[in-house]
Design a protein around this motif. Structure first.
Motif, short mmCIF file in Angstrom:
data_model
loop_
_atom_site.label_atom_id
_atom_site.label_comp_id
_atom_site.label_asym_id
_atom_site.label_seq_id
_atom_site.Cartn_x
_atom_site.Cartn_y
_atom_site.Cartn_z
N ASP A 159 10.50 3.41 -12.41
CA ASP A 159 9.72 2.57 -13.32
C ASP A 159 9.88 1.09 -12.99
OD1 ASP A 159 8.27 4.08 -15.58
OD2 ASP A 159 10.16 5.14 -15.39
N GLY A 160 11.05 0.71 -12.47
CA GLY A 160 11.22 -0.67 -12.02
C GLY A 160 10.35 -0.98 -10.82
N HIS A 161 10.22 -0.03 -9.90
CA HIS A 161 9.39 -0.22 -8.72
C HIS A 161 7.93 -0.44 -9.08
CE1 HIS A 161 11.75 0.92 -4.94
NE2 HIS A 161 12.66 0.87 -5.90
N VAL A 162 7.41 0.40 -10.00
CA VAL A 162 5.98 0.32 -10.27
C VAL A 162 5.62 -0.94 -11.06
CG1 VAL A 162 5.69 2.82 -10.20
CG2 VAL A 162 6.14 1.72 -12.39
N ARG A 163 6.61 -1.66 -11.56
CA ARG A 163 6.35 -2.91 -12.26
C ARG A 163 6.34 -4.11 -11.31
NH1 ARG A 163 10.23 -3.26 -17.37
NH2 ARG A 163 8.95 -5.13 -17.73
N LEU A 164 6.63 -3.83 -10.04
CA LEU A 164 6.63 -4.90 -9.04
C LEU A 164 5.32 -4.90 -8.26
CD1 LEU A 164 10.23 -4.43 -7.52
CD2 LEU A 164 9.48 -6.28 -9.05
N PRO A 165 4.81 -6.06 -7.88
CA PRO A 165 3.67 -6.11 -6.97
C PRO A 165 4.04 -5.46 -5.63
CG PRO A 165 4.09 -8.27 -7.93
CD PRO A 165 5.27 -7.41 -8.28
N ALA A 166 3.06 -4.89 -4.95
CA ALA A 166 3.33 -4.20 -3.68
C ALA A 166 4.03 -5.11 -2.68
CB ALA A 166 2.02 -3.67 -3.10
N SER A 167 3.62 -6.38 -2.63
CA SER A 167 4.23 -7.31 -1.68
C SER A 167 5.73 -7.48 -1.97
CB SER A 167 3.52 -8.67 -1.74
OG SER A 167 3.59 -9.22 -3.06
N GLN A 168 6.10 -7.45 -3.25
CA GLN A 168 7.51 -7.59 -3.61
C GLN A 168 8.28 -6.32 -3.28
OE1 GLN A 168 8.93 -10.60 -5.27
NE2 GLN A 168 10.57 -9.54 -4.21
N GLN A 169 7.67 -5.17 -3.47
CA GLN A 169 8.32 -3.91 -3.14
C GLN A 169 8.71 -3.87 -1.66
OE1 GLN A 169 6.26 -0.35 -4.44
NE2 GLN A 169 5.43 -1.41 -6.22
N LEU A 170 7.86 -4.43 -0.81
CA LEU A 170 8.11 -4.39 0.63
C LEU A 170 9.27 -5.28 1.06
CD1 LEU A 170 4.41 -4.42 1.89
CD2 LEU A 170 5.99 -2.48 1.89
N THR A 171 9.73 -6.17 0.17
CA THR A 171 10.85 -7.05 0.52
C THR A 171 12.19 -6.51 0.05
OG1 THR A 171 10.75 -8.34 -1.54
CG2 THR A 171 9.31 -9.04 0.28
N LEU A 172 12.20 -5.35 -0.60
CA LEU A 172 13.45 -4.80 -1.12
C LEU A 172 14.40 -4.43 0.01
CD1 LEU A 172 12.03 -2.48 -3.93
CD2 LEU A 172 13.19 -4.67 -4.24
N GLN A 173 15.69 -4.52 -0.26
CA GLN A 173 16.70 -4.11 0.71
C GLN A 173 16.67 -2.59 0.89
OE1 GLN A 173 18.67 -6.43 2.42
NE2 GLN A 173 17.21 -7.81 1.41
N GLU A 174 17.25 -2.15 1.99
CA GLU A 174 17.21 -0.72 2.32
C GLU A 174 17.75 0.14 1.19
OE1 GLU A 174 19.88 1.73 5.17
OE2 GLU A 174 18.24 0.97 6.40
N HIS A 175 18.86 -0.27 0.56
CA HIS A 175 19.47 0.55 -0.49
C HIS A 175 18.67 0.52 -1.79
CE1 HIS A 175 21.03 -3.43 -1.56
NE2 HIS A 175 21.22 -2.96 -2.77
N GLN A 176 17.69 -0.39 -1.89
CA GLN A 176 16.83 -0.47 -3.07
C GLN A 176 15.46 0.15 -2.83
OE1 GLN A 176 16.87 -4.83 -3.18
NE2 GLN A 176 17.90 -4.72 -5.18
N PHE A 177 15.15 0.43 -1.59
CA PHE A 177 13.77 0.73 -1.21
C PHE A 177 13.26 2.04 -1.80
CE2 PHE A 177 10.11 1.39 1.57
CZ PHE A 177 9.56 0.12 1.56
N GLU A 178 14.10 3.07 -1.80
CA GLU A 178 13.68 4.36 -2.34
C GLU A 178 14.01 4.43 -3.83
OE1 GLU A 178 11.86 6.92 -1.20
OE2 GLU A 178 11.53 5.53 0.46
N PRO A 179 13.01 4.61 -4.69
CA PRO A 179 13.29 4.68 -6.13
C PRO A 179 14.02 5.97 -6.49
CG PRO A 179 11.00 5.23 -5.70
CD PRO A 179 11.58 4.78 -4.39
#
Length: 378
Positions: A247-267
């Motif tokens: 649910d935290g991921h889907v509240r982020l714009p797609a461009s912001q999701q792509l900047t997440l660190q590897e350990h955060q990338f998979e919800p």
């Protein structure tokens, strides 16, 4: 499996005027206890040390200093571990407890011990609880197939050519999910390696994972109740889930999701809360048809069949087709949202606040009054 006749022998010794509703202090215990209290029945919660204060303090029934009564839990037994419930069976029987199983009860006690050692009357279908284990040969998927009900098609790893969801337990939080999605075998392997490296999943669990087509659409958990007293199915309510970092991921714009660190990338898909919902009326008959087919299949393959609450967890595609992706053959995990105020459909049907917990208590009360208690326990 404890034979039903042995449970009925235990029940024969109960004082039916002093029946107590019991549950493990987790999952949906508050709804179960609140519903029992609404119907005038005593409640007993078996809690685990370190997780007991919710039940033993904050919702325990007590009087205020000016004489008002608040709270709805009458008694609490605190154990070092939930699994110790096996050791207090005699006390539960002495207190005339009818126990309401939830998912936490099965997981913490162990399905084998629930089936073979827990000699306390359960409200519900003891033999159906194992069907919730996806690794079992006769899991709920087997039952859905026998019932002719729709569910997402299974996919082999090497055959992944569209979006799939991979279902397996979390490596560390065993009650929770280590689910992930992939649209190709390459993506499947890459994500699996990352999640294994970060301790979210294990290779052993991955080898037994259920991989199925991902249904793109909203999810609805249909909270049903089958009454052996009336021989009828009732839709009490509908809920949907809040799932941690998903649910935290889907509240982020797609461009912001792509900047997440590897350990955060998979919800992660750990359920942490629920919300109430309704369904457009033109779709309700489809939903009742699914429930009817499920109930008939349980009666044929798991006699006496489903007793009391069950939840069909579904996703709906763009053409308004339902797919059942999970089944809870007991009280669902999202029913606490209906405590005290009830479910929309259950309230309308019964003309009063009717939560799942209250519907369970009402069925037990009616069964006692009609001398049909043996119909609702296993």
């Amino acid at each position: 499996m404890i034979e039903r006749e042995r449970i009925l022998e235990v029940l024969e010794k109960y004082d039916r005027e002093k029946v107590v509703i019991g549950a493990i202090g987790s999952h949906s215990a508050l709804d179960i206890a609140d519903g029992a209290k609404a119907e005038g029945l005593k409640t007993l919660i078996v809690a685990q040390e370190g997780r007991h204060r919710t039940y033993a303090e904050y919702f325990r029934q007590k009087r205020t200093k000016d004489g008002l009564m608040k709270g709805f839990i009458d008694e609490v037994i605190v154990l070092e571990r939930f699994g110790g419930i096996i050791d207090i069976q005699e006390e539960l029987r002495r207190r005339n407890v009818i126990f309401v199983p939830n998912r936490s009860f099965v997981v913490y006690t162990g399905i084998d011990r629930v089936e073979d050692e827990f000699l306390v009357p359960l409200f519900g279908s003891r033999n159906l609880l194992r069907s919730e284990e996806r690794s079992e040969e006769k899991s709920y998927y087997w039952l859905l197939e026998k019932a002719g009900l729709p569910y997402p098609e299974p996919v082999e790893p090497e055959e992944i050519n569209e979006l799939v969801i991979v279902k397996l337990p979390h490596a560390k939080k065993r009650l929770e999910r280590g689910f992930f999605t992939a649209a190709s075998y390459k993506e499947f392997r890459e994500k699996a390696e990352k999640l294994t490296k970060h301790g979210v999943i294990t290779e052993e669990d991955l080898a037994k994972a259920r991989i199925e087509r991902y249904i793109i659409g909203p999810v609805f958990n249909f909270d049903f109740f089958y009454s052996p007293v009336d021989g009828e199915i009732e839709l009490l309510g509908i809920d949907w889930r809040f799932e941690t970092s998903l649910d935290g991921h889907v509240r982020l714009p797609a461009s912001q999701q792509l900047t997440l660190q590897e350990h955060q990338f998979e919800p992660e898909y750990t359920v942490c809360g629920h919300a109430s919902s309704t369904l457009r009326e033109s779709l309700l008959e489809k939903v009742f048809d699914m429930a009817e087919r499920y109930v008939k299949a349980t009666q044929k393959y798991y006699p006496p069949g489903i007793i009391g609450p069950f939840t069909l967890q579904t996703a709906v595609d763009k053409d308004l087709n339902f797919y059942i992706y999970d089944v809870a053959p007991r009280t669902g995990g999202g029913t606490n949202i209906h405590m005290a105020v009830g479910h929309p459909y259950g309230n309308a049907l019964w003309r009063k606040e009717m939560s799942t917990g209250r519907r369970i208590a009402l069925e037990i009360k009616r069964a006692i009054e009609l001398d049909e208690l043996e119909k609702v326990v296993t």
